[in-house]
Scaffold this motif. Structure first.
Motif, PDB file in Angstrom:
ATOM      1  N   PRO A 118      16.111  15.202  67.693  1.00  0.00           N
ATOM      2  CA  PRO A 118      16.823  13.931  67.836  1.00  0.00           C
ATOM      3  C   PRO A 118      17.929  14.074  68.880  1.00  0.00           C
ATOM      4  CG  PRO A 118      16.508  14.449  65.530  1.00  0.00           C
ATOM      5  CD  PRO A 118      16.038  15.637  66.301  1.00  0.00           C
ATOM      6  N   LEU A 141      20.696  12.661  69.777  1.00  0.00           N
ATOM      7  CA  LEU A 141      22.132  12.683  69.470  1.00  0.00           C
ATOM      8  C   LEU A 141      22.517  13.990  68.774  1.00  0.00           C
ATOM      9  CD1 LEU A 141      24.288  10.773  70.198  1.00  0.00           C
ATOM     10  CD2 LEU A 141      24.183   9.769  67.931  1.00  0.00           C
ATOM     11  N   TYR A 142      21.622  14.510  67.928  1.00  0.00           N
ATOM     12  CA  TYR A 142      21.906  15.780  67.266  1.00  0.00           C
ATOM     13  C   TYR A 142      22.003  16.903  68.294  1.00  0.00           C
ATOM     14  CZ  TYR A 142      20.980  13.861  62.621  1.00  0.00           C
ATOM     15  OH  TYR A 142      21.030  13.147  61.463  1.00  0.00           O
ATOM     16  N   ILE A 160      25.308  16.514  70.320  1.00  0.00           N
ATOM     17  CA  ILE A 160      26.558  16.958  69.693  1.00  0.00           C
ATOM     18  C   ILE A 160      26.554  18.472  69.504  1.00  0.00           C
ATOM     19  CG2 ILE A 160      27.145  14.776  68.537  1.00  0.00           C
ATOM     20  CD1 ILE A 160      26.103  15.965  65.957  1.00  0.00           C
ATOM     21  N   THR A 161      25.371  19.039  69.272  1.00  0.00           N
ATOM     22  CA  THR A 161      25.320  20.494  69.115  1.00  0.00           C
ATOM     23  C   THR A 161      25.684  21.177  70.428  1.00  0.00           C
ATOM     24  OG1 THR A 161      23.496  20.108  67.609  1.00  0.00           O
ATOM     25  CG2 THR A 161      23.906  22.365  68.236  1.00  0.00           C
ATOM     26  N   ALA A 205      29.348  20.678  71.115  1.00  0.00           N
ATOM     27  CA  ALA A 205      30.236  21.396  70.206  1.00  0.00           C
ATOM     28  C   ALA A 205      30.396  22.853  70.605  1.00  0.00           C
ATOM     29  CB  ALA A 205      29.711  21.296  68.774  1.00  0.00           C
ATOM     30  N   LEU A 238      33.922  15.207  71.319  1.00  0.00           N
ATOM     31  CA  LEU A 238      33.176  16.354  71.829  1.00  0.00           C
ATOM     32  C   LEU A 238      32.987  16.310  73.340  1.00  0.00           C
ATOM     33  CD1 LEU A 238      30.433  16.487  69.083  1.00  0.00           C
ATOM     34  CD2 LEU A 238      32.296  18.083  69.398  1.00  0.00           C
ATOM     35  N   SER A 250      18.162   9.834  62.320  1.00  0.00           N
ATOM     36  CA  SER A 250      19.186  10.314  63.244  1.00  0.00           C
ATOM     37  C   SER A 250      19.826   9.193  64.050  1.00  0.00           C
ATOM     38  CB  SER A 250      18.574  11.328  64.210  1.00  0.00           C
ATOM     39  OG  SER A 250      17.472  10.746  64.874  1.00  0.00           O
ATOM     40  N   LEU A 260      24.035   7.925  63.457  1.00  0.00           N
ATOM     41  CA  LEU A 260      25.096   8.917  63.328  1.00  0.00           C
ATOM     42  C   LEU A 260      26.488   8.351  63.598  1.00  0.00           C
ATOM     43  CD1 LEU A 260      24.932  12.550  64.396  1.00  0.00           C
ATOM     44  CD2 LEU A 260      26.863  11.254  65.173  1.00  0.00           C
ATOM     45  N   LEU A 319      23.064  11.180  56.366  1.00  0.00           N
ATOM     46  CA  LEU A 319      22.679  12.457  56.960  1.00  0.00           C
ATOM     47  C   LEU A 319      23.409  12.706  58.283  1.00  0.00           C
ATOM     48  CD1 LEU A 319      20.685  14.772  56.439  1.00  0.00           C
ATOM     49  CD2 LEU A 319      19.146  13.663  58.028  1.00  0.00           C
ATOM     50  N   GLY A 320      23.592  11.645  59.075  1.00  0.00           N
ATOM     51  CA  GLY A 320      24.240  11.803  60.374  1.00  0.00           C
ATOM     52  C   GLY A 320      25.637  12.369  60.244  1.00  0.00           C
ATOM     53  N   THR A 338      25.544  15.985  59.073  1.00  0.00           N
ATOM     54  CA  THR A 338      25.155  16.903  60.144  1.00  0.00           C
ATOM     55  C   THR A 338      26.290  17.106  61.123  1.00  0.00           C
ATOM     56  OG1 THR A 338      22.977  15.914  59.957  1.00  0.00           O
ATOM     57  CG2 THR A 338      23.340  17.389  61.805  1.00  0.00           C
ATOM     58  N   TYR A 339      26.947  16.004  61.482  1.00  0.00           N
ATOM     59  CA  TYR A 339      28.039  16.090  62.452  1.00  0.00           C
ATOM     60  C   TYR A 339      29.110  17.055  61.976  1.00  0.00           C
ATOM     61  CZ  TYR A 339      32.218  14.711  64.945  1.00  0.00           C
ATOM     62  OH  TYR A 339      33.370  14.729  65.660  1.00  0.00           O
ATOM     63  N   VAL A 362      27.868  20.587  62.225  1.00  0.00           N
ATOM     64  CA  VAL A 362      27.833  21.112  63.591  1.00  0.00           C
ATOM     65  C   VAL A 362      29.217  21.615  63.982  1.00  0.00           C
ATOM     66  CG1 VAL A 362      27.659  20.419  66.010  1.00  0.00           C
ATOM     67  CG2 VAL A 362      25.868  19.790  64.419  1.00  0.00           C
ATOM     68  N   LEU A 363      30.238  20.843  63.611  1.00  0.00           N
ATOM     69  CA  LEU A 363      31.594  21.241  63.986  1.00  0.00           C
ATOM     70  C   LEU A 363      32.003  22.543  63.334  1.00  0.00           C
ATOM     71  CD1 LEU A 363      33.685  17.988  64.171  1.00  0.00           C
ATOM     72  CD2 LEU A 363      32.359  19.158  65.903  1.00  0.00           C
ATOM     73  N   SER A 395      18.851  19.719  58.444  1.00  0.00           N
ATOM     74  CA  SER A 395      18.769  18.322  58.862  1.00  0.00           C
ATOM     75  C   SER A 395      18.064  18.205  60.208  1.00  0.00           C
ATOM     76  CB  SER A 395      20.162  17.698  58.891  1.00  0.00           C
ATOM     77  OG  SER A 395      20.669  17.676  60.167  1.00  0.00           O
ATOM     78  N   LEU A 396      18.194  19.214  61.047  1.00  0.00           N
ATOM     79  CA  LEU A 396      17.502  19.202  62.337  1.00  0.00           C
ATOM     80  C   LEU A 396      15.990  19.218  62.128  1.00  0.00           C
ATOM     81  CD1 LEU A 396      18.527  19.279  65.258  1.00  0.00           C
ATOM     82  CD2 LEU A 396      17.978  21.697  65.291  1.00  0.00           C
TER      83      LEU A 396
END
Lengths: 374, 362
Positions: free
Chosen positions: A213, A215-216, A219-220, A223, A316, B294, B297, B308-309, B312-313, B316-317, B327-328
């Motif tokens: 996805p 957006l995932y 952001i990864t 980050a 981010l 997804s 988010l 879930l968004g 996950t966020y 990730v941080l 979740s990925l």
């Protein structure tokens, strides 16, 4: 976008030349309005230093969250017309309600001056100057400022930061496209031209990227940009992350187009003449996708602008104290801030205007190049 | 039968793809490559000098930073925590361990063990709750979007270039350009200011004390704002597509033919034209399935929706690897499944595209 690739009218661009194309596209009033909006926006960010009364990092903590400064045209006493002036702002804190409000000091009107000297900035990247289009003399009176759109929670001028922030928000999309599109073109071109196992392998790789996805992934990637990088390095890394998201889908469409283009006779001719494959791809095959690429670019820019602002909005992307429209909105995430200072939503309005203008213009370009889908 | 073969083939192909996705995800989370000391040219005092530099690529976020900086945590606790999370093992061992746990079988039943999150919760349990919330939100959004956008699109096409049509077209352009996170902010502020709707979360504080019918009402009230925000963009683009498709179809010859043979207008429109115009849109459902988990988010973040968004966020941080990976992989699976579905739907609605052509694509 995908269904467009087959039907884009390549000849349309070549017939009237660039000027003719532009004329036809602009005959639509909405498209020409959109183009004017974009011209004004880009001119404003190019001249940001000159148009902004304050610098991007300038701040006055005593005037945090100040409302937009009203500009008066009539005198306080008689109401007669006079040279535009502003009134100094004073911040009052109420210890029982823990809230603050601003009042105006009517005793000391401060006239607005044009071509005032202030912070130094490079004009168009050519030379340094400190002349600003307008401003007020803030040496004589405390709180004498002109904040056309108020100040943020750090006491920085939102109007000035909008102009500086636009320099990032409105260019990052184009720069990412400049990275993503050549990559996607070449990748899709090679994959489609060679076919066979090369094609299968290359398309599998791009499929993997597309299965995450976006957006995932974004952001990864953002980050893990180290906090220690300088702001220009961060800008470059954000560009790369954005480009990494976009190229795979684009390369698949190009590959599909190349599959049909390579069967044309002139490609066979070039091959028979012994031209190296990479040369055939870049000089004979890919130019045929030109009008699709033009449409895809105009339609993709708003997406990139939105991605950057979303990323910076999450904290981010571009980092404070550098301004971008997304990170200026980050402060507005605290709803109480927005309740007391709704002018902090101004960057959101600008993102909306820019995206709308790009969408309208993109639609007009697509209608011109591909009348079938109009 | 060909159907089944195509589906099986695509799903088989999906496995290596998902494996690659998980490797990329794990690498991004845990990469720690020590290349040792290398001579690297550097600018110093106006000249280029060769410097011995230690090149070490590593995820800059330290998952144990909080423990490390907490004076109450002794080094022994820190080490044991590091061991518990498997952070002392090399990268590939960590990945293989994660992967093998995913396919854990207890008593002949597949029970995926996705590990624990940093806060100690079982990731699989949390994921079910979070993904469920996001699915609830997005399914409502899709349902309402289609129910509203299609009639509006038909209306726009039938009243082509009327004032209402122009207004709808304008609204559609505005809706498509409005960034969801800005809309979410503005609407949230409006709701708070005028006390229209609850903002944030999915339930009120007193949710557990309410009788069941009020609990449903409570959840529904909390859903209104995120649903409206997420609907705006989709509504605009779907209305536009439906309108455009129907306009095309209405010019087709068989529609003219139907009119010529004296069929009542409502039958021409609703029985022939609209059904054909909807067909190409059906493939969109597949892509909507792909974005189901997804796509929301940013809105979840702003409205503090426990989906879930947002989960996950935050993970990730903190480089909470177990959570991010789970979740990925889940959303990538849905994305792949959605794309397969979009392809299959395409053959259903457009007989010119054959299954075998899709099969050849893999």
């Amino acid at each position: 976008m995908a269904d467009l690739s087959n039907s884009v009218n390549t000849a349309a661009l070549q017939q009237g030349g660039w000027l003719g194309a532009l004329k036809r596209i602009l005959s639509d009033p909405a498209a020409s309005a959109a183009l004017w909006v974009l011209i004004i926006l880009y001119a404003a960010i190019a001249l940001a230093g000159f148009l902004a009364p304050y610098g991007q990092y300038w701040r006055d903590r005593t005037l945090a969250g100040a409302p937009p400064t009203p500009v008066y045209m009539r005198t306080v006493e008689t109401g007669a017309l006079t040279w535009p002036y502003v009134l100094p702002q004073q911040r009052h804190f109420n210890p029982t309600t823990l809230s603050y409000h601003y009042s105006e000091d009517t005793a000391h009107p401060i006239p607005i001056r044009f071509f005032v000297r202030g912070d130094e900035y490079p004009l168009l990247g050519l030379f340094n100057t400190n002349v600003h289009l307008f401003g007020v003399d803030n040496t004589k009176q405390d709180g004498a400022q002109i904040n056309l759109l108020g100040t943020d929670m750090n006491g920085r001028d939102i109007f000035s930061r909008l102009l500086y922030g636009g320099q990032i928000s409105l260019t990052i999309g184009f720069i990412s496209l400049l990275v993503a599109f050549p990559l996607g073109l070449l990748y899709g071109g090679i994959s489609g031209y060679f076919g066979g196992w090369v094609d299968t392998l290359m398309m599998r790789v791009s499929e993997v990227l597309m299965s995450i996805p976006s957006l995932y992934l974004l952001i990864t990637l953002a980050a893990i940009i180290p906090a220690s990088v300088s702001s220009s390095q961060r800008f470059a890394l954000v560009v790369v992350s954005l480009a990494l998201i976009g190229w795979a889908g684009f390369s698949r469409i190009i590959r599909g187009m190349v599959l049909s283009i390579k069967q044309q006779e002139y490609v066979d001719a070039a091959r028979a003449l012994g031209k190296p494959s990479l040369g055939i791809i870049t000089q004979h095959v890919l130019p045929q996708t030109f009008s699709f690429v033009v449409v895809a670019i105009t339609l993709s820019v708003p997406g990139y602008i939105l991605m950057e602002s979303g990323l910076s909005f999450l904290g981010l992307g571009i980092q404070q104290p550098d301004a971008s429209w997304g990170n200026m909105l980050k402060e507005a995430q605290t709803l109480t801030n927005v309740l007391y200072a709704p002018w902090m939503l101004a960057p959101g309005a600008l993102i909306f205007v820019a995206v709308l203008a790009f969408n309208v213009l993109g639609d007009a370009v697509r209608d011109y190049l591909d009348p079938k889908t109009a | 039968m060909l159907w089944l073969i195509v589906i099986c083939k695509r799903l088989l192909w999906a496995l290596p793809t998902l494996l690659a996705v998980s490797i990329i995800g794990f690498t991004l989370m845990r990469y720690d490559v020590d290349l040792g000391v290398w001579p690297v040219p550097a600018l110093k005092n106006g000249g280029v000098v060769i410097e011995q530099t230690h090149i070490h690529f590593k995820n800059p976020i330290d998952p144990l930073a909080e423990l490390k900086n907490n004076p109450q945590i002794t080094p022994a606790v820190y080490e044991s925590e590091k061991k518990r999370l498997g952070l002392d093992r090399p990268f590939h061992e960590q990945y293989l361990r994660w992967l093998s746990h995913l396919f854990e079988v207890n008593d002949g039943v597949w029970q995926p063990n996705m590990g624990k999150s940093f806060s100690g919760e079982d990731v699989f349990t949390q994921l079910k709750i979070r993904a469920g919330n996001t699915l609830l939100l997005n399914c409502i959004v899709i349902l309402l979007t289609w129910l509203i956008a299609l009639p509006l699109g038909v209306f726009g096409a039938l009243r082509w270039r009327s004032t209402t049509d122009r207004l709808l077209t304008l609204l559609a352009s505005v809706g498509m350009a409005a960034p969801s996170f800005v809309v979410a902010l503005v609407l949230a502020v409006v709701c708070v200011k005028f006390r229209l709707l609850p903002v944030g979360g999915l339930t009120s504080i007193n949710h557990g004390l309410l009788p069941w019918w009020q609990q449903i009402g409570d959840v529904a009230a909390h859903l209104v704002l995120p649903v409206v925000v997420l609907m705006i963009g989709g509504l605009a683009s779907l209305q536009r597509q439906m309108r455009g498709n129907l306009l095309d179809v209405l010019q087709a010859e068989y529609v003219r033919m139907a009119r010529a043979k004296g069929l009542p207008e409502h039958k021409v429109v609703y029985k022939h034209a609209v059904r054909t115009a909807i067909n190409p849109l059906v493939t969109l459902l597949g892509y909507e399935l792909a974005a189901l988990l997804s796509g929301s988010l940013l809105v979840e973040m702003i409205l503090n929706y426990p989906g879930l968004g947002q989960y996950t966020y935050q993970a990730v941080l903190q480089t909470d690897t177990n959570v991010v990976m789970a979740s990925l992989v889940l959303s990538a699976t849905l994305l792949v499944a959605g794309n397969v579905m979009a392809d299959l739907l395409l053959t259903v609605v457009d007989p010119r595209i054959s299954l075998s052509a899709i099969e050849q694509r893999g």
